[in-house]
Scaffold this motif. Structure first.
Motif, PDB file in Angstrom:
ATOM      1  N   THR A   1     -32.753  -7.303   2.629  1.00 26.66           N
ATOM      2  CA  THR A   1     -31.894  -6.821   1.544  1.00 26.66           C
ATOM      3  C   THR A   1     -31.435  -8.008   0.706  1.00 26.66           C
ATOM      4  O   THR A   1     -31.308  -9.130   1.208  1.00 26.66           O
ATOM      5  CB  THR A   1     -30.672  -6.057   2.069  1.00 26.66           C
ATOM      6  N   ALA A   2     -31.181  -7.756  -0.578  1.00 27.24           N
ATOM      7  CA  ALA A   2     -30.879  -8.831  -1.520  1.00 27.24           C
ATOM      8  C   ALA A   2     -29.616  -8.528  -2.319  1.00 27.24           C
ATOM      9  O   ALA A   2     -29.236  -7.366  -2.509  1.00 27.24           O
ATOM     10  CB  ALA A   2     -32.053  -9.038  -2.475  1.00 27.24           C
ATOM     11  N   SER A   3     -28.986  -9.582  -2.798  1.00 27.06           N
ATOM     12  CA  SER A   3     -27.834  -9.449  -3.686  1.00 27.06           C
ATOM     13  C   SER A   3     -27.808 -10.625  -4.639  1.00 27.06           C
ATOM     14  O   SER A   3     -28.402 -11.675  -4.369  1.00 27.06           O
ATOM     15  CB  SER A   3     -26.522  -9.394  -2.891  1.00 27.06           C
ATOM     16  N   MET A   4     -27.121 -10.445  -5.761  1.00 29.99           N
ATOM     17  CA  MET A   4     -26.952 -11.529  -6.727  1.00 29.99           C
ATOM     18  C   MET A   4     -25.531 -11.472  -7.258  1.00 29.99           C
ATOM     19  O   MET A   4     -25.044 -10.399  -7.634  1.00 29.99           O
ATOM     20  CB  MET A   4     -27.947 -11.409  -7.879  1.00 29.99           C
ATOM     21  N   CYS A   5     -24.867 -12.611  -7.269  1.00 32.73           N
ATOM     22  CA  CYS A   5     -23.511 -12.704  -7.799  1.00 32.73           C
ATOM     23  C   CYS A   5     -23.449 -13.876  -8.760  1.00 32.73           C
ATOM     24  O   CYS A   5     -23.930 -14.970  -8.444  1.00 32.73           O
ATOM     25  CB  CYS A   5     -22.505 -12.899  -6.667  1.00 32.73           C
ATOM     26  N   ALA A   6     -22.861 -13.659  -9.940  1.00 27.03           N
ATOM     27  CA  ALA A   6     -22.680 -14.729 -10.923  1.00 27.03           C
ATOM     28  C   ALA A   6     -21.222 -14.772 -11.326  1.00 27.03           C
ATOM     29  O   ALA A   6     -20.611 -13.730 -11.611  1.00 27.03           O
ATOM     30  CB  ALA A   6     -23.568 -14.490 -12.143  1.00 27.03           C
ATOM     31  N   LYS A   7     -20.659 -15.985 -11.345  1.00 27.24           N
ATOM     32  CA  LYS A   7     -19.255 -16.153 -11.702  1.00 27.24           C
ATOM     33  C   LYS A   7     -19.104 -17.204 -12.790  1.00 27.24           C
ATOM     34  O   LYS A   7     -19.754 -18.261 -12.748  1.00 27.24           O
ATOM     35  CB  LYS A   7     -18.429 -16.561 -10.479  1.00 27.24           C
TER      36      LYS A   7
ATOM     37  N   GLU B   1     -36.751  -9.329  -4.736  1.00 27.75           N
ATOM     38  CA  GLU B   1     -36.543 -10.565  -3.985  1.00 27.75           C
ATOM     39  C   GLU B   1     -37.581 -10.730  -2.881  1.00 27.75           C
ATOM     40  O   GLU B   1     -37.912 -11.852  -2.493  1.00 27.75           O
ATOM     41  CB  GLU B   1     -35.136 -10.600  -3.404  1.00 27.75           C
ATOM     42  N   THR B   2     -38.121  -9.619  -2.380  1.00 24.05           N
ATOM     43  CA  THR B   2     -39.209  -9.729  -1.408  1.00 24.05           C
ATOM     44  C   THR B   2     -40.426 -10.380  -2.057  1.00 24.05           C
ATOM     45  O   THR B   2     -41.113 -11.203  -1.438  1.00 24.05           O
ATOM     46  CB  THR B   2     -39.575  -8.341  -0.847  1.00 24.05           C
TER      47      THR B   2
ATOM     48  N   PHE C   1     -47.759  -8.652   1.106  1.00 20.89           N
ATOM     49  CA  PHE C   1     -46.757  -9.216   2.016  1.00 20.89           C
ATOM     50  C   PHE C   1     -45.838  -8.095   2.481  1.00 20.89           C
ATOM     51  O   PHE C   1     -45.371  -7.282   1.675  1.00 20.89           O
ATOM     52  CB  PHE C   1     -45.960 -10.296   1.282  1.00 20.89           C
ATOM     53  N   THR C   2     -45.574  -8.045   3.786  1.00 19.72           N
ATOM     54  CA  THR C   2     -44.748  -6.990   4.367  1.00 19.72           C
ATOM     55  C   THR C   2     -43.511  -7.590   5.024  1.00 19.72           C
ATOM     56  O   THR C   2     -43.608  -8.549   5.795  1.00 19.72           O
ATOM     57  CB  THR C   2     -45.537  -6.189   5.420  1.00 19.72           C
ATOM     58  N   ASN C   3     -42.347  -7.017   4.697  1.00 15.99           N
ATOM     59  CA  ASN C   3     -41.109  -7.417   5.368  1.00 15.99           C
ATOM     60  C   ASN C   3     -40.144  -6.236   5.368  1.00 15.99           C
ATOM     61  O   ASN C   3     -39.944  -5.588   4.342  1.00 15.99           O
ATOM     62  CB  ASN C   3     -40.457  -8.615   4.667  1.00 15.99           C
ATOM     63  N   GLY C   4     -39.584  -5.928   6.525  1.00 15.99           N
ATOM     64  CA  GLY C   4     -38.632  -4.847   6.635  1.00 15.99           C
ATOM     65  C   GLY C   4     -39.196  -3.503   6.233  1.00 15.99           C
ATOM     66  O   GLY C   4     -38.467  -2.664   5.685  1.00 15.99           O
ATOM     67  N   GLY C   5     -40.483  -3.294   6.468  1.00 20.16           N
ATOM     68  CA  GLY C   5     -41.111  -2.035   6.093  1.00 20.16           C
ATOM     69  C   GLY C   5     -41.467  -1.934   4.628  1.00 20.16           C
ATOM     70  O   GLY C   5     -41.998  -0.920   4.175  1.00 20.16           O
TER      71      GLY C   5
ATOM     72  N   ARG D   1     -41.958  -6.607  -9.189  1.00 24.80           N
ATOM     73  CA  ARG D   1     -40.584  -7.066  -9.406  1.00 24.80           C
ATOM     74  C   ARG D   1     -39.916  -6.240 -10.490  1.00 24.80           C
ATOM     75  O   ARG D   1     -40.569  -5.609 -11.324  1.00 24.80           O
ATOM     76  CB  ARG D   1     -40.552  -8.546  -9.795  1.00 24.80           C
ATOM     77  N   PHE D   2     -38.572  -6.299 -10.502  1.00 28.37           N
ATOM     78  CA  PHE D   2     -37.770  -5.596 -11.492  1.00 28.37           C
ATOM     79  C   PHE D   2     -36.893  -6.618 -12.213  1.00 28.37           C
ATOM     80  O   PHE D   2     -36.212  -7.422 -11.578  1.00 28.37           O
ATOM     81  CB  PHE D   2     -36.883  -4.540 -10.835  1.00 28.37           C
ATOM     82  N   ARG D   3     -36.913  -6.558 -13.521  1.00 29.80           N
ATOM     83  CA  ARG D   3     -36.079  -7.462 -14.324  1.00 29.80           C
ATOM     84  C   ARG D   3     -34.702  -6.843 -14.507  1.00 29.80           C
ATOM     85  O   ARG D   3     -34.565  -5.700 -14.956  1.00 29.80           O
ATOM     86  CB  ARG D   3     -36.742  -7.710 -15.681  1.00 29.80           C
ATOM     87  N   ALA D   4     -33.671  -7.586 -14.124  1.00 26.33           N
ATOM     88  CA  ALA D   4     -32.298  -7.081 -14.187  1.00 26.33           C
ATOM     89  C   ALA D   4     -31.750  -7.177 -15.604  1.00 26.33           C
ATOM     90  O   ALA D   4     -32.103  -8.072 -16.377  1.00 26.33           O
ATOM     91  CB  ALA D   4     -31.405  -7.870 -13.238  1.00 26.33           C
ATOM     92  N   SER D   5     -30.862  -6.259 -15.942  1.00 23.80           N
ATOM     93  CA  SER D   5     -30.148  -6.337 -17.216  1.00 23.80           C
ATOM     94  C   SER D   5     -29.137  -7.473 -17.156  1.00 23.80           C
ATOM     95  O   SER D   5     -28.902  -8.065 -16.097  1.00 23.80           O
ATOM     96  CB  SER D   5     -29.431  -5.014 -17.501  1.00 23.80           C
TER      97      SER D   5
END
Length: 392
Positions: A224-230, A249-250, A284-288, A310-314
């Motif tokens: 699982t992935a997360s992104m935080c910007a401050k 992120e995978t 590539f396989t990870n976490g199913g 991949r998905f480009r974030a807003s």
């Protein structure tokens, strides 16, 4: 602190400390000032403030000294106590002390125990403790079932005869932008990846926007992935997570594995298919979760990695758009007979076509950090100093 702020602190606080040193001399009676009555007690107070301020300036000049913010607070408070003993002539120094306190608060938010920097270090420590080291040595036999291009690439990286890497750290600098028409922003950063049954990736990037410092933390663990910007390490402008980030992120973890630690390809959960004499597809396989990419080679050098998974974030990280992603690898060098990646670019393919959104040059790549923590020496380190662009 940013370099500009850091050196402003060094200069201002040094001058402030020297003024306090003069004040100490006057109160000890070493300087002729008829307006002041000599007092050893006040002299010691002003001398203590001077020493604290000058040491604070020294630590600021050295950069990133642990607990700097606490020393700065103590120096400002002792200085203010001294100023209050002769307010009529010394009150102007209060402005400097307020400035120093504000910088100390910012430094605490930037690198204190609740900061993104501290989170990165905690994540990395946990990951390295979990992964340990791998004593198994990569052999020619391990390459036998790999496509010829992949085997040649692993061989050229110098992995054969060395232990399989279980972790890698990369330090880098470069520039980034949010879109094809957006302004470029300079960046510096660091990342640590671990490999094996539970690959992890922790990526910390520093940049600035509209003159304000921005810190970005990408974390990937347990698939699982997360992104935080401050901004200013206070205001959260991006807080993103979800299945799109997990998948994206995978892909990045797959990319890091083949780009930064080719030896980790051996035994990794990747299904390879040779497409032609230059391209190989990998799943590539990870976490199913399965992600796919096409790797392009020039001889035994990897020159591109393309994925449509991949998905480009807003800009606010609340929505995602599936786009093709690639990392052309522009820079290579030779170190001890090994091919080493030094740079490349990251690209998105939006409806108007491909555009480069990040350019990075690797400053240092270190393998097997767990070994380094245990013995003080990494198994393999590469310093990349070739000017160019690079990936992430």
């Amino acid at each position: 602190m940013t370099n500009l702020l850091r050196w402003a602190v060094v200069i201002i606080v040094t001058v402030h400390g020297l003024i306090h040193l003069l004040g100490a001399a006057e109160r000890f009676g070493w300087a002729d000032d008829p307006t002041l009555e000599p007092s050893n007690g006040l002299g010691l107070l002003w001398l203590a403030a001077a020493i604290l301020l000058l040491v604070t300036a020294l630590f600021a000049a050295l950069g990133r000294v642990v607990g700097w913010w606490l020393l700065a607070v103590v120096a400002a408070l002792v200085s203010q106590a001294a100023i209050l003993t002769s307010w009529d002539v010394s009150s102007g120094g209060t402005v400097v002390n307020v400035f120093l306190l504000l910088v100390a608060v910012y430094s605490f938010l930037l690198r204190g125990p609740f900061s993104l920097h501290a989170q990165w270090h905690r994540h990395v420590d946990d990951a390295l403790e979990a992964v340990g080291t791998d004593a198994r040595v990569v052999t020619e036999e391990d390459l036998r079932d790999l496509p010829a291009r992949i085997a040649a690439y692993v061989r050229a990286s110098g992995a054969v005869g060395r232990p399989r890497p279980t972790s890698v750290r990369a330090d880098f600098h470069g520039r980034i932008r949010s879109g094809p028409d957006a302004a470029w922003m300079s960046i510096t950063g660091k990342q640590v990846n671990t490999f094996g049954a539970d690959p992890r990736r922790f990526f910390l990037l520093e940049t600035s926007r509209a003159g304000l410092p921005v810190l970005v933390l990408h974390a990937y663990a347990g698939a699982t992935a997360s992104m935080c910007a401050k901004v200013l390490s206070v205001s959260t402008v991006v807080d993103a997570a979800g299945p799109e980030m997990d998948q994206g992120e995978t892909v990045t973890v797959f990319n890091d594995l083949v780009v930064l630690a080719p030896g980790a390809i051996v035994g990794a959960p990747i299904e390879w298919t040779a497409l032609d004499d230059r391209q190989v597809r990998g799943v590539f396989t990870n976490g199913g979760r399965k992600v796919e990419a096409t790797l392009t080679f020039d001889g035994d050098r990897l020159v591109n990695f393309v994925s449509h998974d991949r998905f480009r974030a807003s800009a606010d990280g609340r929505s995602f758009d599936r786009q093709a992603w690639s990392t052309p690898l522009a820079g290579h060098t030779a170190a001890d007979g090994r091919h080493v990646i030094t740079s490349g670019v990251g690209r998105w393919q939006d409806p108007k076509g491909w555009f480069t959104y990040v350019e990075i040059e690797f400053d240092d790549i270190t393998h097997d950090l767990g070994e380094m923590h245990r013995t003080g020496e990494p198994r393999l380190r590469t310093r990349a100093s070739t000017p160019s662009d690079a990936t992430r």
